[in-house]
Design a protein around this motif. Structure first.
Motif, PDB file in Angstrom:
ATOM      1  N   PRO A 142       0.830  -1.216   0.000  1.00 45.81           N
ATOM      2  CA  PRO A 142       0.000   0.000   0.000  1.00 45.81           C
ATOM      3  C   PRO A 142       0.863   1.265   0.000  1.00 45.81           C
ATOM      4  CG  PRO A 142      -0.833  -1.580   1.578  1.00 45.81           C
ATOM      5  CD  PRO A 142       0.411  -2.176   1.011  1.00 45.81           C
ATOM      6  N   ASP A 143       0.444   2.213  -0.777  1.00 45.62           N
ATOM      7  CA  ASP A 143       1.084   3.536  -0.848  1.00 45.62           C
ATOM      8  C   ASP A 143       2.349   3.611  -1.697  1.00 45.62           C
ATOM      9  OD1 ASP A 143      -0.739   5.128   0.341  1.00 45.62           O
ATOM     10  OD2 ASP A 143       0.116   4.973   2.353  1.00 45.62           O
ATOM     11  N   ALA A 144       2.721   2.529  -2.327  1.00 44.74           N
ATOM     12  CA  ALA A 144       3.921   2.584  -3.169  1.00 44.74           C
ATOM     13  C   ALA A 144       3.644   3.365  -4.460  1.00 44.74           C
ATOM     14  CB  ALA A 144       4.412   1.183  -3.496  1.00 44.74           C
ATOM     15  N   GLY A 145       2.353   3.493  -4.806  1.00 42.46           N
ATOM     16  CA  GLY A 145       2.021   4.318  -5.985  1.00 42.46           C
ATOM     17  C   GLY A 145       1.330   3.545  -7.100  1.00 42.46           C
ATOM     18  N   LYS A 146       0.739   2.420  -6.760  1.00 45.15           N
ATOM     19  CA  LYS A 146       0.068   1.589  -7.757  1.00 45.15           C
ATOM     20  C   LYS A 146      -1.090   2.322  -8.436  1.00 45.15           C
ATOM     21  CE  LYS A 146      -1.967  -1.790  -5.763  1.00 45.15           C
ATOM     22  NZ  LYS A 146      -3.398  -1.623  -5.952  1.00 45.15           N
ATOM     23  N   THR A 147      -1.905   2.978  -7.626  1.00 40.57           N
ATOM     24  CA  THR A 147      -3.053   3.696  -8.191  1.00 40.57           C
ATOM     25  C   THR A 147      -2.589   4.819  -9.100  1.00 40.57           C
ATOM     26  OG1 THR A 147      -4.121   3.270  -6.086  1.00 40.57           O
ATOM     27  CG2 THR A 147      -5.254   4.767  -7.573  1.00 40.57           C
ATOM     28  N   THR A 148      -1.586   5.547  -8.647  1.00 33.12           N
ATOM     29  CA  THR A 148      -1.067   6.662  -9.439  1.00 33.12           C
ATOM     30  C   THR A 148      -0.480   6.165 -10.755  1.00 33.12           C
ATOM     31  OG1 THR A 148      -0.498   7.679  -7.325  1.00 33.12           O
ATOM     32  CG2 THR A 148       0.385   8.733  -9.295  1.00 33.12           C
ATOM     33  N   LEU A 149       0.256   5.082 -10.692  1.00 38.46           N
ATOM     34  CA  LEU A 149       0.861   4.551 -11.916  1.00 38.46           C
ATOM     35  C   LEU A 149      -0.217   4.054 -12.883  1.00 38.46           C
ATOM     36  CD1 LEU A 149       3.602   3.928 -13.314  1.00 38.46           C
ATOM     37  CD2 LEU A 149       3.477   1.641 -12.319  1.00 38.46           C
ATOM     38  N   GLY A 158      -8.611   6.125  -5.131  1.00 39.78           N
ATOM     39  CA  GLY A 158      -9.437   5.257  -4.310  1.00 39.78           C
ATOM     40  C   GLY A 158      -9.383   5.598  -2.836  1.00 39.78           C
ATOM     41  N   LYS A 159      -8.980   6.743  -2.493  1.00 45.63           N
ATOM     42  CA  LYS A 159      -8.828   7.057  -1.082  1.00 45.63           C
ATOM     43  C   LYS A 159     -10.066   7.765  -0.526  1.00 45.63           C
ATOM     44  CE  LYS A 159      -5.266   4.854  -1.039  1.00 45.63           C
ATOM     45  NZ  LYS A 159      -3.913   5.013  -1.393  1.00 45.63           N
ATOM     46  N   ALA A 160     -10.229   7.665   0.788  1.00 46.41           N
ATOM     47  CA  ALA A 160     -11.444   8.152   1.431  1.00 46.41           C
ATOM     48  C   ALA A 160     -11.744   9.616   1.121  1.00 46.41           C
ATOM     49  CB  ALA A 160     -11.324   7.964   2.930  1.00 46.41           C
ATOM     50  N   ASN A 189       9.381   3.274  -8.018  1.00 43.54           N
ATOM     51  CA  ASN A 189       8.638   4.539  -8.087  1.00 43.54           C
ATOM     52  C   ASN A 189       9.144   5.565  -7.068  1.00 43.54           C
ATOM     53  OD1 ASN A 189       6.514   6.186  -9.008  1.00 43.54           O
ATOM     54  ND2 ASN A 189       5.163   5.486  -7.368  1.00 43.54           N
ATOM     55  N   LYS A 190       8.612   6.738  -7.174  1.00 42.60           N
ATOM     56  CA  LYS A 190       8.898   7.853  -6.249  1.00 42.60           C
ATOM     57  C   LYS A 190      10.363   8.271  -6.277  1.00 42.60           C
ATOM     58  CE  LYS A 190       5.061   6.854  -3.144  1.00 42.60           C
ATOM     59  NZ  LYS A 190       4.463   7.057  -1.841  1.00 42.60           N
ATOM     60  N   MET A 191      10.959   8.225  -7.457  1.00 40.06           N
ATOM     61  CA  MET A 191      12.343   8.677  -7.567  1.00 40.06           C
ATOM     62  C   MET A 191      12.451  10.186  -7.346  1.00 40.06           C
ATOM     63  SD  MET A 191      14.310   6.119  -7.828  1.00 40.06           S
ATOM     64  CE  MET A 191      15.800   7.082  -8.035  1.00 40.06           C
ATOM     65  N   ASP A 192      11.331  10.881  -7.347  1.00 40.49           N
ATOM     66  CA  ASP A 192      11.354  12.321  -7.079  1.00 40.49           C
ATOM     67  C   ASP A 192      11.468  12.611  -5.587  1.00 40.49           C
ATOM     68  OD1 ASP A 192       8.701  11.158  -6.983  1.00 40.49           O
ATOM     69  OD2 ASP A 192       8.011  13.182  -6.492  1.00 40.49           O
ATOM     70  N   ARG A 193      11.522  11.524  -4.791  1.00 45.21           N
ATOM     71  CA  ARG A 193      11.773  11.679  -3.351  1.00 45.21           C
ATOM     72  C   ARG A 193      13.159  11.130  -3.055  1.00 45.21           C
ATOM     73  NH1 ARG A 193       6.983  10.333  -0.389  1.00 45.21           N
ATOM     74  NH2 ARG A 193       5.381  11.864  -0.874  1.00 45.21           N
ATOM     75  N   GLU A 194      13.635  11.359  -1.828  1.00 40.90           N
ATOM     76  CA  GLU A 194      14.920  10.773  -1.461  1.00 40.90           C
ATOM     77  C   GLU A 194      14.811   9.262  -1.596  1.00 40.90           C
ATOM     78  OE1 GLU A 194      17.917  12.107  -1.108  1.00 40.90           O
ATOM     79  OE2 GLU A 194      16.788  13.879  -1.718  1.00 40.90           O
ATOM     80  N   GLY A 202      11.389   5.471 -12.072  1.00 43.59           N
ATOM     81  CA  GLY A 202      10.588   6.622 -12.475  1.00 43.59           C
ATOM     82  C   GLY A 202       9.817   7.221 -11.323  1.00 43.59           C
ATOM     83  N   SER A 203       8.926   8.096 -11.670  1.00 41.32           N
ATOM     84  CA  SER A 203       8.080   8.746 -10.690  1.00 41.32           C
ATOM     85  C   SER A 203       6.694   8.887 -11.309  1.00 41.32           C
ATOM     86  CB  SER A 203       8.665  10.114 -10.339  1.00 41.32           C
ATOM     87  OG  SER A 203       7.636  10.984  -9.925  1.00 41.32           O
ATOM     88  N   ALA A 204       5.780   8.093 -10.808  1.00 42.05           N
ATOM     89  CA  ALA A 204       4.436   8.104 -11.380  1.00 42.05           C
ATOM     90  C   ALA A 204       3.782   9.468 -11.207  1.00 42.05           C
ATOM     91  CB  ALA A 204       3.580   7.020 -10.723  1.00 42.05           C
ATOM     92  N   LEU A 205       4.052  10.082 -10.069  1.00 43.69           N
ATOM     93  CA  LEU A 205       3.403  11.360  -9.774  1.00 43.69           C
ATOM     94  C   LEU A 205       3.764  12.431 -10.800  1.00 43.69           C
ATOM     95  CD1 LEU A 205       1.571  12.603  -7.535  1.00 43.69           C
ATOM     96  CD2 LEU A 205       3.658  13.583  -6.584  1.00 43.69           C
ATOM     97  N   THR A 206       5.029  12.481 -11.176  1.00 45.82           N
ATOM     98  CA  THR A 206       5.452  13.518 -12.119  1.00 45.82           C
ATOM     99  C   THR A 206       5.499  13.006 -13.553  1.00 45.82           C
ATOM    100  OG1 THR A 206       7.736  12.930 -11.718  1.00 45.82           O
ATOM    101  CG2 THR A 206       6.863  14.721 -10.392  1.00 45.82           C
TER     102      THR A 206
END
Ligand code: GDP
Length: 533
Positions: free
Chosen positions: A21-28, A47-49, A141-146, A257-261
């Motif tokens: 959870p939270d690794a970015g599956k939905t975003t990707l 899919g979040k509340a 994922n989330k390469m745009d973070r540390e 990569g970075s799904a968010l960006t």
């Protein structure tokens, strides 16, 4: 000109997407749809509340808790390919459906958070992929973070999951300094730049050869030097890209990569589509059924979902088409039921809506109206040769509870309800060995399934129950039940004998140690972790 059936099948790809959870599956997933042109704005699949309901938010319980209990299937088109994504519930309390969904996919995409590496849930799902030998593609994922050190991340995957890795590209920087990726095969640097905030639009990409004099300028001297050093190290150490190994699930191609960006999403898709195959053959009791040679329609049921529409109390059976073409309203032979059935109200998930389909092909997933005749693993086919697909394993529950009735007058409804819910595969039901229906024990893979049982019994059968958690964590089917006398099995004092719905004897244990002791004490006893439907 319309495509032939062969062309339609040939252009299909069916994969499951898995992650902690939270690794970015939905975003990707959302970005895939965005690139495929299936949706226009990011945020449609959330899919979040606190956001719009996810497309898979079918049941009330999902809406109440803002999580996705069931798995959903999305279809989109990208560069002439028709892609089916099987989403798996991303909550820690995932369920057996998550495992079953993997049975319907030809390969899996594993999303990993670059700052965390491999997380517990990834391991569980991964084991099921390994059991099926399906190819696994890794998106870090989330390469745009540390991020963790890139080599350490790969090491983590290799050690924890026991699979070789082969980076297809390599990240340049991370966090705010995430510049892009280096493509190993072409030696190209893909320099990404965000073109809008929020990631709704596609990323701008500048491509330059690493050997070009301007390459260092484009990403900065320090980054360039560092990249060259890392690549030299990598080329010396990493496994070769052996596609046979990839297809056997022994080597995972890795992407960054970075799904968010949007950075790296499109390059991933491009490679992924080149590296994956059209729908794979499936095992049956009459040998392999290959969609490339078997012309008749065939499919197997991998999930049954009740009450998606409360007003209608309907049930939907989800099936994976394994060969041929499906046409709405067609009559097919239901092998386990022993008769012809009409597949009515066929549905498919397209991006953010459910729609009725007229045609579908091998590789596709459809949901059809189920008047209560299907079970998980059932085969449907128009072939004269009435084969049965290999069943879907029953996954060992890890949580057990004794069920009791609040109002004992409702025993009849209760037994009916719990039996039906178990038949659908929403929970597993057990009874005391030689104890009849007096004591009912339910077992689940994810504890959320308990809530689903409670909720459904109340809402659909008007029965209130109490669940008393039991300390067992392990269950074993007796593989050679006809050879051993179950009555005289001499286990540890905490072992419990139960039977499943088909009358198979099973043993419940609190810990692994008790399993070992029981095997030691009972010569010739063979236990197994997986049952068969
Ligand atoms: P899921 O639980 O795996 O489906 O994860 P989500 O896609 O819902 O993402 C979880 C959180 O991480 C959300 O707040 C996303 O916006 C965020 N997120 C997803 N991908 C990225 C990424 O590439 N970079 C960053 N910084 N955040 C991301």
């Amino acid at each position: 000109m319309a495509n032939s059936i062969e062309q339609e099948i040939g252009r299909r790809r069916t994969f499951a997407i898995i992650s902690h959870p939270d690794a970015g599956k939905t975003t990707l997933t959302e970005k895939f749809l965005l690139y495929g042109g299936a949706i226009n704005t990011a945020g449609s699949v959330k899919g979040k509340a606190n956001s719009k309901h996810a497309v898979s938010d079918w049941m009330e319980i999902e809406k109440e808790r803002g999580i996705s209990v069931t798995s959903s299937v999305l279809q989109f088109e990208y560069e002439g390919k028709c892609i089916n994504i099987l989403d798996t519930p991303g909550h820690e309390d995932f369920s057996e459906d998550t495992y079953r969904t993997l049975m319907a996919a030809d390969c899996a995409v594993m999303v990993i958070d670059a700052s965390k590496g491999v997380e517990p849930q990834t391991i569980k799902l991964f084991k099921v992929c390994v059991m099926r030998h399906i190819p696994i593609f890794t998106f870090i994922n989330k390469m745009d973070r540390e991020a963790k050190d890139t080599f350490d991340l790969l090491d983590d995957i290799e050690k924890v999951l026991g699979i070789e890795t082969c980076p297809i590209n390599w990240p340049i920087g991370c966090g705010k300094e995430f510049k892009g990726v280096y493509e190993r095969a072409s030696r190209n640097i893909l320099r990404f730049e965000a073109v809008s905030t929020g990631g709704a639009k596609e990323a701008k990409e500048t491509i330059i050869s690493a050997d070009d004099d301007n390459a260092a300028d484009l990403i900065g001297e320090d980054f360039y030097d560092n990249l060259m050093e890392e690549i030299e190290l990598l080329d010396g150490a990493a496994a070769e890209l052996d596609m046979d190994k990839v297809h056997q699930g022994k080597l995972s191609p890795v992407f960054f990569g970075s799904a968010l960006t949007n950075f790296g999403v499109e390059p991933f898709l491009e490679h992924f589509l080149k590296m994956t195959t059209s729908p794979l053959p499936r095992k049956s009791d009459h040998g392999e059924i290959d969609p490339m040679t078997e012309k008749d329609f065939s499919a197997f049921v991998f999930k049954i979902q009740a009450n998606m529409n409360k007003a209608h109390r309907d049930r939907i059976a989800f099936m994976r088409i394994c060969s041929g073409e499906f046409e709405a309203g067609m009559s097919v032979y239901h092998v386990q039921g022993g008769k012809d059935v009409r597949l009515s109200q066929p549905q498919q998930m397209m991006a953010d809506e459910r729609k009725i389909v007229d045609k579908a092909y091998a590789g596709d997933i459809i949901g059809v109206f189920d008047p209560g005749v299907y079970s998980i693993g059932d085969t449907l086919t128009t072939a004269k040769d009435k084969f049965e697909f290999e069943g879907i394993p029953t996954f060992a529950p890890e949580h057990f509870a004794r069920v009791s009735l609040v109002d004992s007058m409702k025993r009849k409804q209760f037994v009916k309800g719990v039996t039906q819910i178990a038949q659908e595969g929403a929970i597993q039901m057990f009874q005391e060995y030689k104890g009849g229906m007096e004591e009912i024990i339910v077992g689940v893979v994810g504890v959320l399934q308990f809530d689903v049982l409670k909720f459904r019994l109340e809402n659909e059968y008007n029965v209130q129950i109490r669940l008393e958690n039991l300390p067992y964590e392990h269950i074993r089917w007796i593989e050679n039940k006809d050879e051993v006398n179950v009555d005289t099995i001499n286990g540890t004092s905490d072992m419990k004998k139960v039977v499943d719905m088909k009358g198979n004897p099973l043993l419940l244990f609190i810990n692994e140690w008790s399993i070992g002791m029981t095997l030691d004490r009972n010569d010739g006893l063979v236990l197994t972790e997986f049952g068969r439907n």
